[in-house]
Design a protein around this motif. Structure first.
Motif, PDB file in Angstrom:
ATOM      1  N   ALA A 216       0.800  -0.620   0.149  1.00  0.00           N
ATOM      2  CA  ALA A 216       0.168   0.054  -0.220  1.00  0.00           C
ATOM      3  C   ALA A 216       0.729   1.102   0.636  1.00  0.00           C
ATOM      4  O   ALA A 216       0.762   2.214  -0.746  1.00  0.00           O
ATOM      5  N   ALA A 217       1.964   1.250   0.632  1.00  0.00           N
ATOM      6  CA  ALA A 217       2.814   2.241   0.994  1.00  0.00           C
ATOM      7  C   ALA A 217       3.258   2.875  -0.577  1.00  0.00           C
ATOM      8  O   ALA A 217       3.846   3.496  -1.158  1.00  0.00           O
ATOM      9  N   LEU A 218       3.776   1.573  -1.078  1.00  0.00           N
ATOM     10  CA  LEU A 218       4.468   1.631  -2.710  1.00  0.00           C
ATOM     11  C   LEU A 218       3.967   1.980  -3.365  1.00  0.00           C
ATOM     12  O   LEU A 218       4.020   2.749  -5.042  1.00  0.00           O
ATOM     13  N   PHE A 219       2.577   1.551  -3.677  1.00  0.00           N
ATOM     14  CA  PHE A 219       1.172   2.496  -4.614  1.00  0.00           C
ATOM     15  C   PHE A 219       1.373   4.209  -4.092  1.00  0.00           C
ATOM     16  O   PHE A 219       1.170   4.491  -5.166  1.00  0.00           O
ATOM     17  N   GLN A 220       0.940   4.591  -2.870  1.00  0.00           N
ATOM     18  CA  GLN A 220       1.001   6.220  -2.860  1.00  0.00           C
ATOM     19  C   GLN A 220       2.142   6.503  -2.881  1.00  0.00           C
ATOM     20  O   GLN A 220       2.348   7.787  -3.803  1.00  0.00           O
ATOM     21  N   ALA A 221       3.575   5.959  -3.403  1.00  0.00           N
ATOM     22  CA  ALA A 221       4.333   6.863  -3.404  1.00  0.00           C
ATOM     23  C   ALA A 221       4.714   6.099  -5.434  1.00  0.00           C
ATOM     24  O   ALA A 221       5.180   7.768  -5.388  1.00  0.00           O
ATOM     25  N   THR A 222       4.471   5.886  -5.571  1.00  0.00           N
ATOM     26  CA  THR A 222       4.426   5.496  -7.286  1.00  0.00           C
ATOM     27  C   THR A 222       3.509   5.641  -8.003  1.00  0.00           C
ATOM     28  O   THR A 222       3.405   5.969  -9.116  1.00  0.00           O
TER      29      THR A 222
ATOM     30  N   TYR B  41     -13.041  -4.854   3.865  1.00  0.00           N
ATOM     31  CA  TYR B  41     -11.605  -4.560   3.766  1.00  0.00           C
ATOM     32  C   TYR B  41     -12.105  -3.556   5.440  1.00  0.00           C
ATOM     33  O   TYR B  41     -11.801  -3.281   6.858  1.00  0.00           O
ATOM     34  N   ALA B  42     -13.075  -2.341   5.043  1.00  0.00           N
ATOM     35  CA  ALA B  42     -13.428  -1.703   6.110  1.00  0.00           C
ATOM     36  C   ALA B  42     -13.591  -2.298   7.559  1.00  0.00           C
ATOM     37  O   ALA B  42     -13.489  -2.008   8.477  1.00  0.00           O
ATOM     38  N   GLU B  43     -15.309  -2.991   7.386  1.00  0.00           N
ATOM     39  CA  GLU B  43     -15.750  -3.816   8.358  1.00  0.00           C
ATOM     40  C   GLU B  43     -14.717  -4.423   9.273  1.00  0.00           C
ATOM     41  O   GLU B  43     -14.652  -4.527  10.033  1.00  0.00           O
ATOM     42  N   LEU B  44     -13.985  -5.580   8.676  1.00  0.00           N
ATOM     43  CA  LEU B  44     -12.447  -6.428   9.332  1.00  0.00           C
ATOM     44  C   LEU B  44     -12.081  -5.350  10.116  1.00  0.00           C
ATOM     45  O   LEU B  44     -11.518  -5.635  10.928  1.00  0.00           O
ATOM     46  N   ALA B  45     -12.028  -4.130  10.027  1.00  0.00           N
ATOM     47  CA  ALA B  45     -10.576  -2.922  10.555  1.00  0.00           C
ATOM     48  C   ALA B  45     -11.493  -3.076  11.152  1.00  0.00           C
ATOM     49  O   ALA B  45     -10.797  -2.761  12.502  1.00  0.00           O
ATOM     50  N   ALA B  46     -13.021  -2.801  11.497  1.00  0.00           N
ATOM     51  CA  ALA B  46     -13.333  -2.191  12.690  1.00  0.00           C
ATOM     52  C   ALA B  46     -13.280  -3.273  13.096  1.00  0.00           C
ATOM     53  O   ALA B  46     -13.485  -2.673  14.946  1.00  0.00           O
ATOM     54  N   ALA B  47     -13.856  -4.379  12.855  1.00  0.00           N
ATOM     55  CA  ALA B  47     -13.791  -5.577  14.578  1.00  0.00           C
ATOM     56  C   ALA B  47     -12.873  -5.503  14.682  1.00  0.00           C
ATOM     57  O   ALA B  47     -12.764  -6.299  15.800  1.00  0.00           O
ATOM     58  N   SER B  48     -10.918  -5.383  13.729  1.00  0.00           N
ATOM     59  CA  SER B  48     -10.198  -6.239  14.909  1.00  0.00           C
ATOM     60  C   SER B  48     -10.367  -4.737  15.733  1.00  0.00           C
ATOM     61  O   SER B  48      -9.522  -5.253  16.169  1.00  0.00           O
ATOM     62  N   LEU B  49     -10.379  -3.346  15.376  1.00  0.00           N
ATOM     63  CA  LEU B  49     -10.036  -2.624  16.416  1.00  0.00           C
ATOM     64  C   LEU B  49     -10.237  -3.148  17.609  1.00  0.00           C
ATOM     65  O   LEU B  49     -10.409  -2.281  18.673  1.00  0.00           O
ATOM     66  N   THR B  50     -12.019  -3.541  17.757  1.00  0.00           N
ATOM     67  CA  THR B  50     -12.807  -3.832  18.245  1.00  0.00           C
ATOM     68  C   THR B  50     -12.099  -3.920  20.372  1.00  0.00           C
ATOM     69  O   THR B  50     -11.931  -4.129  21.214  1.00  0.00           O
ATOM     70  N   ARG B  51     -11.202  -5.206  19.271  1.00  0.00           N
ATOM     71  CA  ARG B  51     -10.666  -5.624  20.080  1.00  0.00           C
ATOM     72  C   ARG B  51      -9.174  -5.350  21.023  1.00  0.00           C
ATOM     73  O   ARG B  51      -8.089  -6.089  21.434  1.00  0.00           O
ATOM     74  N   ALA B  52      -9.040  -4.385  20.272  1.00  0.00           N
ATOM     75  CA  ALA B  52      -7.769  -2.740  20.385  1.00  0.00           C
ATOM     76  C   ALA B  52      -8.414  -2.254  21.705  1.00  0.00           C
ATOM     77  O   ALA B  52      -7.785  -2.119  23.178  1.00  0.00           O
ATOM     78  N   ALA B  53      -9.801  -3.023  22.250  1.00  0.00           N
ATOM     79  CA  ALA B  53     -10.101  -1.953  23.527  1.00  0.00           C
ATOM     80  C   ALA B  53      -9.456  -2.580  24.791  1.00  0.00           C
ATOM     81  O   ALA B  53      -8.939  -1.261  25.272  1.00  0.00           O
ATOM     82  N   SER B  54      -9.462  -3.479  25.090  1.00  0.00           N
ATOM     83  CA  SER B  54      -9.320  -4.090  26.610  1.00  0.00           C
ATOM     84  C   SER B  54      -7.707  -3.642  26.466  1.00  0.00           C
ATOM     85  O   SER B  54      -7.033  -3.550  27.656  1.00  0.00           O
ATOM     86  N   ILE B  55      -6.859  -4.169  24.986  1.00  0.00           N
ATOM     87  CA  ILE B  55      -5.830  -3.856  25.361  1.00  0.00           C
ATOM     88  C   ILE B  55      -4.998  -2.607  25.474  1.00  0.00           C
ATOM     89  O   ILE B  55      -4.502  -1.568  26.414  1.00  0.00           O
TER      90      ILE B  55
ATOM     91  N   LEU C 231      -7.646  -0.756   6.953  1.00  0.00           N
ATOM     92  CA  LEU C 231      -7.512   0.099   6.625  1.00  0.00           C
ATOM     93  C   LEU C 231      -7.307   1.040   5.896  1.00  0.00           C
ATOM     94  O   LEU C 231      -8.283   1.948   5.387  1.00  0.00           O
ATOM     95  N   THR C 232      -5.897   0.974   5.100  1.00  0.00           N
ATOM     96  CA  THR C 232      -5.355   1.986   4.618  1.00  0.00           C
ATOM     97  C   THR C 232      -6.109   0.852   3.757  1.00  0.00           C
ATOM     98  O   THR C 232      -6.200   2.172   2.461  1.00  0.00           O
TER      99      THR C 232
END
Length: 669
Positions: A476-482, A559-573, A545-546
């Motif tokens: 994703a970073a390489l696409f943004q750069a090139t 992808y956005a749905e999976l990113a949001a679901a993944s981030l819900t698991r960060a809450a307790s951490i 997310l990217t």
């Protein structure tokens, strides 16, 4: 019976270091495991890595000793594992070691049943009894005797520890507090409360450079404008950059500081540390217009290109802690050595500048170079550094682990791209592109990723979640750069394979660290906590997310749905152990802010893109090209023939703007 050392053909430099041991070391695999069953003996599993000082010590003391090797060969099938090549094995048996002893580290020494269940674990064992520890030979004899005469005790112990490992392998549950602005404010406040306000950084010795955590704090400052948080970031960044943990001559950071003041490093230099710190310092240089951060970012990038780049354009794993068996031999100086090398006047100046004294800050009157304050004469500083660097190059140099690890090279690509585009260094971006091409050519086959290679030969170890995730973020970073669409194609291929093989069934947003078709271990690793490197789960959240901002609407929603679901698991951490969720914090900050997307519709003669990259907050997605050339540029033409920036936060967009001042204003809103 396997009666020979079988490490000579390994693709791991660490294993090859033990190929001449009299121990009949085997690589982990079906043949070695079957041999333990056929011989009816336990497995002695030794896990370490090539840059590990105490791994070398135990090797010299025990594994090179004929009598000790004879005991090992007689009573055990001995297996060597490179933790960097097999992070799955390292994770499982490190958890067992911590469960049994309350602490872990390397070298790791585990005794397993022939079915690979651990029943006794530890770390370093000395050649003679010391400070309450048995000698390694005493331990070997005791384990062998227990296996022969009290085997049921072994099975009872292994059953208990495997049960505990399985009970604690469920990952972080979904639900709980939302990861929103209030939750992030609470997490950041807890992190900042742990600051060492005297010496910078967090906690007590030993101190590790928290690159991902500082990146998260910097993103929080950009979103909130909280000057107290910026103060924490500035103090930590300055303390590390001025301490001995940072190589004041050649650039690059050592693995950690043995003291609280960042003075004496543990001298190995790891690719992953330097990639994470390059990303952070390049970001800090843009946010704070900080010349120290800019110099550290530049020197760290140049260190990576000069000393870690392999012949095929990828990046080696590490430089050793030791040089010819001696810590600091390459790096430490006395006042006399400085004056002999530089002459009296420059030598005396350098002694003061680099805080070198006759007592020494390290060992035997030697000092590690520090930089307590900026030099008044930069021309003289550059000359002195150049002369000392040339002199140091004539000393014996630490060994290099040339193993190319997919995940760590992904981190390096992302850091070089963000630093190169943000600080106007296209050569760093070119190096990142070359590395990316090599990784996809050599480490990816039919959408599946391999963990590592050596000298162009790809090892047998399959990629784990962090390999897929870091490679997707890098693409994703390489696409943004090139602007080259091949990188979005590669990104989605890797992401889709990761979703298929690592997602936890019926538990959206949960991720295993090993694939569904990987070798079955006593437990399937699933650790979302960020450590020395970001966890595979937090990096998947970043990749998703990217990617959601770079693909068509159908894939974006998934992808956005999976990113949001993944981030819900960060809450307790982030609520309970926020310092162990530094990368989760960085990803969450980007998510709460939108993430920010900036699409630059190009026009002849324009230079708006450079200005955008110089001010875009961390975690922003920035693309450029002609109208309709990518998903973010659909129906977005230049306005009045001028290069035009379209700034959006999530699905909400500002009016298009055509000047750097207007972009800055839009981002400050």
């Amino acid at each position: 019976m396997l009666d020979a050392n079988a490490l000579g053909e390994s693709t791991s430099p660490y294993l090859r270091q033990h190929a001449d041991n009299p121990v009949h070391w085997q690589q982990w695999g079906p043949q070695a495991l079957q041999s333990a069953r056929d011989r009816d003996v336990p497995i002695l599993l030794s896990i370490g890595y090539s840059a590990c000082h105490w791994c070398h010590v135990m090797a010299h003391e025990s594994f090179e000793d004929e009598a000790t090797a004879a005991l090992m060969n007689e009573h055990f099938v001995c297996i060597k594992v490179d933790r960097e090549e097999r992070p799955d094995l390292d994770s499982v048996y490190m958890n067992a070691t911590v469960a049994m002893t309350g602490q872990g580290g390397w070298p790791m020494t585990c005794f397993l049943t022939p079915d690979t269940e651990p029943f006794y674990c530890g770390t370093y064992f000395p050649p003679a009894p010391r400070q309450g520890m048995p000698s390694f030979s005493q331990l070997l004899t005791a384990i062998a005797d227990t296996w022969s005469t009290r085997r049921q005790e072994v099975f009872d112990a292994s059953a208990a520890i495997v049960t505990e490992l399985r009970e604690h392998s469920g990952g972080v549950p979904a639900g709980g507090r939302r990861v929103d602005a209030d939750a992030l404010a609470a997490s950041v406040a807890a992190i900042c409360a742990d600051e060492d306000t005297t010496f910078g950084g967090f906690g007590r010795a030993p101190k590790f450079p928290p690159g991902a955590l500082l990146e998260g704090l910097l993103r929080h400052y950009e979103r909130t404008g909280n000057e107290d948080v910026l103060g924490v970031v500035r103090r930590s960044a300055s303390a590390m950059a001025r301490g001995g943990i940072y190589d004041q001559l050649g650039g690059g950071f050592a693995r950690y500081s043995v003291d609280a003041e960042w003075i004496v490093p543990h001298f190995e230099k790891m690719l992953y540390d330097n990639a994470l710190l390059l990303r952070f310092y390049a970001h800090a240089a843009r946010v704070d217009d900080n010349p120290l951060a800019r110099r550290v970012a530049s020197d760290t990038a140049e260190f990576m290109l000069r000393e870690l780049r392999t012949d095929n354009g990828c990046f080696a794993s590490a430089l050793d802690a030791d040089t010819e068996g001696v810590e600091g031999l390459t790096y430490a100086w006395t006042p006399e050595q400085l004056t002999e090398t530089l002459g009296f006047e420059d030598g005396v100046w350098a002694v003061g500048l680099f805080a070198v004294n006759s007592a020494g800050t390290f060992e035997a009157g030697m000092s590690v170079l520090q930089l307590p304050a900026e030099p008044e004469d930069y021309e003289r500083f550059a000359r002195v550094r150049s002369t000392l660097s040339a002199a140091r190059a004539t000393r014996p140099q630490p060994g290099r682990d040339d193993k190319v690890v997919t995940a760590w090279n992904g981190l390096a690509i992302t850091a070089l791209v963000e630093a190169g585009t943000g600080l106007g260094q296209p050569r760093w971006v070119d190096a990142a592109v070359e590395c990316g091409e090599q990784l996809f050519a050599g480490h990816v086959e039919s959408g599946r990723v391999r963990r590592a290679s050596l000298g162009g030969a790809v090892g047998e170890a399959s990629g784990v979640l962090e390999d897929y995730a870091c490679l997707a973020v890098a693409a994703a970073a390489l696409f943004q750069a090139t602007g080259d669409a091949v990188w979005t194609e590669r990104m989605t291929s890797i992401l889709d394979a990761a979703i298929e093989h690592f997602a936890v069934p019926d538990d959206v947003g949960g991720w295993f660290d090993t694939a569904d078709d990987a070798e079955a271990l006593v437990t399937r690793p699933r650790d979302p906590i960020d450590g020395a490197t970001p966890s595979g789960a937090s990096t998947m959240a970043e990749a998703l997310l990217t990617a959601a901002a770079l693909v068509d609407h159908i894939s974006s929603a998934r992808y956005a749905e999976l990113a949001a679901a993944s981030l819900t698991r960060a809450a307790s951490i982030l609520e309970r152990a926020p310092r162990s969720g530094g990368h989760w914090l960085a990803v969450a900050e980007a998510s709460v802010r939108g993430p920010i997307q900036i699409a630059v519709s190009t026009a002849p003669g324009g230079d708006l893109l450079s200005a955008v990259r110089a001010v875009a907050p961390g975690g922003s997605v920035v693309v450029a090209g002609t109208e309709n050339s990518s998903a973010l540029l659909l129906d977005r033409p230049p306005v009045d023939g001028l290069e035009t920036a379209y700034v959006c936060r999530g699905s909400v967009c500002d009016r298009p703007v055509t000047s750097a001042e207007e972009v800055s204003f839009a981002l400050r809103r």
